[in-house]
Design a protein around this motif. Structure first.
Motif: not given
Length: 161
Positions: A22-24, A86-88, A104-105, A111-112
């Motif tokens: 929903k968020d990302y 995740v590393e990126s 933020r992004l 988190e996504f």
């Protein structure tokens, strides 16, 4: 002490995944918006993956688009796919200069990926399949895992030129 929640049914897993997106909902290796859709199914064969991939390609490709007949499926483990993502994201966070807003992004993408990985990690027989064809910019993405009674699928059509 942190409590670990185990999601045992496909409906709970699907609900959790839908909450995550929903968020990302952006897959970082795609050159365009490639939102994941979440579903569950009783079976998922290679033939069913190719049918779902063809449907996504037709929807995005338009009326004149021809689904390649030479598509192939390559599957990887969750770790093989999610570790570089995740590393990126972690590198982007480390490289951010300026204000908090600039975080933020990359923080949302981190988190996504972590939430998707953690949710699928609760399932069995997990894998990430890519449907690709030479000389075609579209790549089907299928993240799958089994509960006791169903298969949970997160899918998207990536654009990679």
């Amino acid at each position: 002490m942190t409590a670990t929640v185990t999601l045992s049914t496909a409906s709970l897993i699907v609900s959790n995944l839908r909450s995550i997106i929903k968020d990302y909902n952006y897959w970082g290796t795609s050159e365009s918006d490639s939102p994941l859709s979440i579903r569950r199914t009783k079976s998922l064969t290679d033939a069913q993956i190719l049918v779902a991939d063809a449907a996504m390609r037709r929807k995005v490709g338009g009326a004149n688009y021809q689904v390649p007949s030479n598509r192939s499926i390559a599957c990887k483990t969750l770790l093989e796919v999610f570790t570089p993502l995740v590393e990126s994201s972690k590198s982007e966070i480390s490289a951010v200069m300026g204000t908090i807003e600039n975080l933020r992004l990359p923080a949302e993408s981190l988190e996504f990926y972590v939430q998707l990985y953690s949710t699928f990690q609760q399932l069995t027989e997990t894998k990430v399949c890519f449907v690709d064809a030479p000389n075609d910019a579209f790549v089907g993405l299928f993240i799958t895992g089994k509960t006791t009674d169903e298969i949970v699928v997160a899918q998207a059509l990536l654009v990679q030129t």
